[in-house]
Design an enzyme around this catalytic site. Structure first.
Site, PDB file in Angstrom:
ATOM      1  N   HIS A 100     -39.309  18.121 -10.390  1.00 21.84           N
ATOM      2  CA  HIS A 100     -40.742  18.447 -10.340  1.00 21.84           C
ATOM      3  C   HIS A 100     -41.398  17.724 -11.520  1.00 21.84           C
ATOM      4  O   HIS A 100     -40.761  17.550 -12.569  1.00 21.84           O
ATOM      5  CB  HIS A 100     -41.029  19.923 -10.597  1.00 21.84           C
ATOM      6  CG  HIS A 100     -40.369  20.921  -9.712  1.00 21.84           C
ATOM      7  ND1 HIS A 100     -39.070  21.319  -9.870  1.00 21.84           N
ATOM      8  CD2 HIS A 100     -40.861  21.675  -8.696  1.00 21.84           C
ATOM      9  CE1 HIS A 100     -38.772  22.250  -8.978  1.00 21.84           C
ATOM     10  NE2 HIS A 100     -39.843  22.481  -8.241  1.00 21.84           N
ATOM     11  N   ASP A 103     -40.910  19.451 -14.849  1.00 17.85           N
ATOM     12  CA  ASP A 103     -39.568  19.466 -15.461  1.00 17.85           C
ATOM     13  C   ASP A 103     -39.381  18.303 -16.408  1.00 17.85           C
ATOM     14  O   ASP A 103     -38.511  18.349 -17.279  1.00 17.85           O
ATOM     15  CB  ASP A 103     -38.440  19.282 -14.420  1.00 17.85           C
ATOM     16  CG  ASP A 103     -38.585  20.137 -13.209  1.00 17.85           C
ATOM     17  OD1 ASP A 103     -39.166  21.222 -13.333  1.00 17.85           O
ATOM     18  OD2 ASP A 103     -38.125  19.718 -12.124  1.00 17.85           O
ATOM     19  N   GLU A 267     -32.954  26.001   2.166  1.00 22.01           N
ATOM     20  CA  GLU A 267     -32.143  26.492   1.049  1.00 22.01           C
ATOM     21  C   GLU A 267     -31.324  27.689   1.508  1.00 22.01           C
ATOM     22  O   GLU A 267     -31.862  28.627   2.102  1.00 22.01           O
ATOM     23  CB  GLU A 267     -33.056  26.859  -0.129  1.00 22.01           C
ATOM     24  CG  GLU A 267     -32.264  27.429  -1.298  1.00 22.01           C
ATOM     25  CD  GLU A 267     -33.068  27.518  -2.589  1.00 22.01           C
ATOM     26  OE1 GLU A 267     -33.851  26.593  -2.881  1.00 22.01           O
ATOM     27  OE2 GLU A 267     -32.920  28.518  -3.291  1.00 22.01           O
ATOM     28  N   ASP A 308     -29.927  31.839  -7.141  1.00 20.18           N
ATOM     29  CA  ASP A 308     -29.660  30.402  -7.304  1.00 20.18           C
ATOM     30  C   ASP A 308     -28.290  30.118  -7.917  1.00 20.18           C
ATOM     31  O   ASP A 308     -28.170  29.438  -8.939  1.00 20.18           O
ATOM     32  CB  ASP A 308     -30.756  29.751  -8.175  1.00 20.18           C
ATOM     33  CG  ASP A 308     -32.071  29.614  -7.439  1.00 20.18           C
ATOM     34  OD1 ASP A 308     -32.051  29.459  -6.209  1.00 20.18           O
ATOM     35  OD2 ASP A 308     -33.132  29.650  -8.101  1.00 20.18           O
TER      36      ASP A 308
HETATM   37  C1  XUL Z   1     -37.607  28.007  -5.543  1.00 20.61           C
HETATM   38  C2  XUL Z   1     -37.051  26.715  -5.095  1.00 20.61           C
HETATM   39  C3  XUL Z   1     -37.636  25.492  -5.685  1.00 20.61           C
HETATM   40  C4  XUL Z   1     -37.753  24.352  -4.722  1.00 20.61           C
HETATM   41  C5  XUL Z   1     -38.486  23.157  -5.282  1.00 20.61           C
HETATM   42  O1  XUL Z   1     -36.980  29.100  -5.014  1.00 20.61           O
HETATM   43  O2  XUL Z   1     -36.114  26.684  -4.321  1.00 20.61           O
HETATM   44  O3  XUL Z   1     -36.859  25.129  -6.771  1.00 20.61           O
HETATM   45  O4  XUL Z   1     -36.508  23.914  -4.308  1.00 20.61           O
HETATM   46  O5  XUL Z   1     -39.749  23.488  -5.749  1.00 20.61           O
HETATM   47 CO    CO Z   2     -34.976  25.121  -3.528  1.00 20.78          CO
END
Ligand code: XUL
Ligand code: CO
Length: 436
Positions: A100, A103, A267, A308
């Site tokens: 991003h 970052d 995800e 995560d």
């Molecule tokens: C948040 C997420 C982010 C995206 C990119 O849950 O997954 O990190 O992958 O903005």
């Molecule tokens: Co993500």
């Protein structure tokens, strides 16, 4: 000259399944051919800049636990962070990374200063990409951390925030194009709401549709050849996120005429938050023709948070890659580890160990998946289960050539009396377990 951050750790090598070296791969062997393709080209691993180099280790009850020499919001620190990041990619042998804007560059006082900072870092990255051969899987804009985005970016009640967000995305698309990024991602960080008492969902969804069209129009204007991806997530940070899951995103894309333009970055942890399995989301994306890329990080099954974590469950990975392969494998997409260490894992080596474990787990999953594909272990029983639909009469039903009353007459005339057949779930589960 290296930064010395990783001490005397050498490039991570494949040592085979019997190795006990924590800084070696036991299953990820980039050059090994799996299903006719190099493993590295199948998996297309990427390191997430934010979790790996920017996240300070905080949780709701405590702040920073990690101490990194670049934790300071200056250009000098941003460059040190970049030096360490590219050293990390090379040590790990990760072919890609993702970032991003927030970052990688210090936060400026104005939009113009942010752009200037970003461009300076993009030039720095460009040189490092050329030196190391590491490539950009995707770039994205952070439209959720700064307080200006607290009520959303594109879906904000204030058009100034919409404009600021659009302008920011423009600079991030420029950066991604300049770095040869394979995709551009939009995760709707705060595109959602907390309460209907202060929210006009109709307006907000229309704003989001216009915003996404702006992105696609600009992609063509600058000739960006990568794929635009939306990353679905059902909640967190807002209670109701608009891009809930793959099916919701697909309906949204259709409504705004973008279903042929935009694909999804799925995800694993977000799928779980939505009450789905990862493979459900992958299969839906394949069915809609919008599969793009994956963020391969799991959630904790008990806590219900977006934790995560690095993947560590081989049977889950096997089914995930089975569906990736079933859809033809990655094209522009890849496997991004949107994963972070636990906040007690303080050592630089922990960063490598987390990724090594994740990559090994994915490699085992991929190998099992490729073997299942090769043996038609799941596809043959599936084809058999639906075989009757291939008959000429059944196809007529699908083509709309027989109307409801004609179907009723046919059922009566031919005395159609369906015989239920076993779905054989346990048998199929046992088949999968033979491969993992
Ligand atoms: C948040 C997420 C982010 C995206 C990119 O849950 O997954 O990190 O992958 O903005
Ligand atoms: Co993500």
């Amino acid at each position: 000259m290296t930064t010395g951050f990783f001490g005397d750790i050498q490039k991570i090598k494949y040592e085979g399944p019997d190795s006990t070296n924590p800084l070696a791969f036991r299953h990820y062997n980039p050059d090994e051919i799996v299903g006719g393709k190099r493993m590295e080209d199948h998996l297309r691993f990427a390191v997430a800049y934010w979790h790996t180099f920017t996240w300070p280790g905080g949780d709701p009850f405590g702040g920073q636990t990690f101490e990194r020499p670049w934790f300071e919001d200056t250009m000098q620190a941003a460059k040190l962070k970049a030096d360490v990041a590219f050293e990390f990619f090379s040590l790990l042998g990760s072919p890609f990374y993702c970032f991003h804007d927030a970052d990688v560059r210090p936060e400026g006082k104005t939009f113009a200063e942010n752009t200037k900072n970003l461009n300076e870092i993009v030039d720095y990255f460009g040189q490092k990409q050329a030196d190391t051969g590491v490539k950009l899987l995707w770039g994205t804009a952070n439209l959720f951390s700064n307080r200006r985005f607290m009520s959303g970016a594109a879906t904000n009640p204030d058009p100034d925030v919409f404009a600021y967000s659009a302008a920011t995305v423009k600079t991030c698309m420029d950066a991604t194009k300049k770095l040869g990024g394979a995709n551009y991602v939009l995760w709707g960080g705060r595109e959602g709401y907390e309460t209907l008492l202060n929210t006009d969902v109709k307006r907000e969804l229309d704003q989001l549709g216009r915003f996404l069209n702006l992105v696609v129009e600009y992609k063509y204007k600058i000739g960006f050849e990568g794929t635009i991806l939306i990353e679905p997530k059902p909640q967190e940070p807002t209670k109701h996120q608009y891009d809930y899951d793959v099916a919701t995103v697909y309906a949204f894309l259709q409504k705004h005429g973008l279903d042929k333009e935009v694909k999804v970055n799925i995800e694993q942890g977000h799928a779980i938050l939505a009450g789905h399995s990862f493979e459900h989301e992958l299969a839906m994306a394949n069915a809609f023709g919008i599969f793009g890329s994956i963020d391969m990080n799991r959630n904790d099954y008990q806590s219900g948070w977006d934790t995560d974590q690095f993947p560590n469950n081989v049977p889950e990975m096997a089914l995930a890659y089975y569906h990736v392969l079933d859809g033809g494998g990655f094209k522009n997409g890849g496997t991004n580890f949107d994963s972070k260490l636990r906040r007690q894992s303080l050592d630089p080596a922990d960063l490598l160990i987390g990724h090594i474990g994740g990559m090994d787990c994915c490699a085992r999953g991929l190998k099992a998946a490729a073997k299942m594909v090769e043996d038609k272990a799941l596809s043959q029983p599936l084809a058999d289960r639906y075989a009757k639909w291939d008959s000429a009469d059944a196809q007529k039903l699908l083509r709309g050539e027989v109307k409801l009353d004609e179907i009723a007459a046919m059922v009566e005339r031919d005395n159609i009396n369906p015989e239920p057949k076993s779905g054989r779930q346990e048998y199929l589960e046992n088949v999968v377990n033979r491969y993992v």
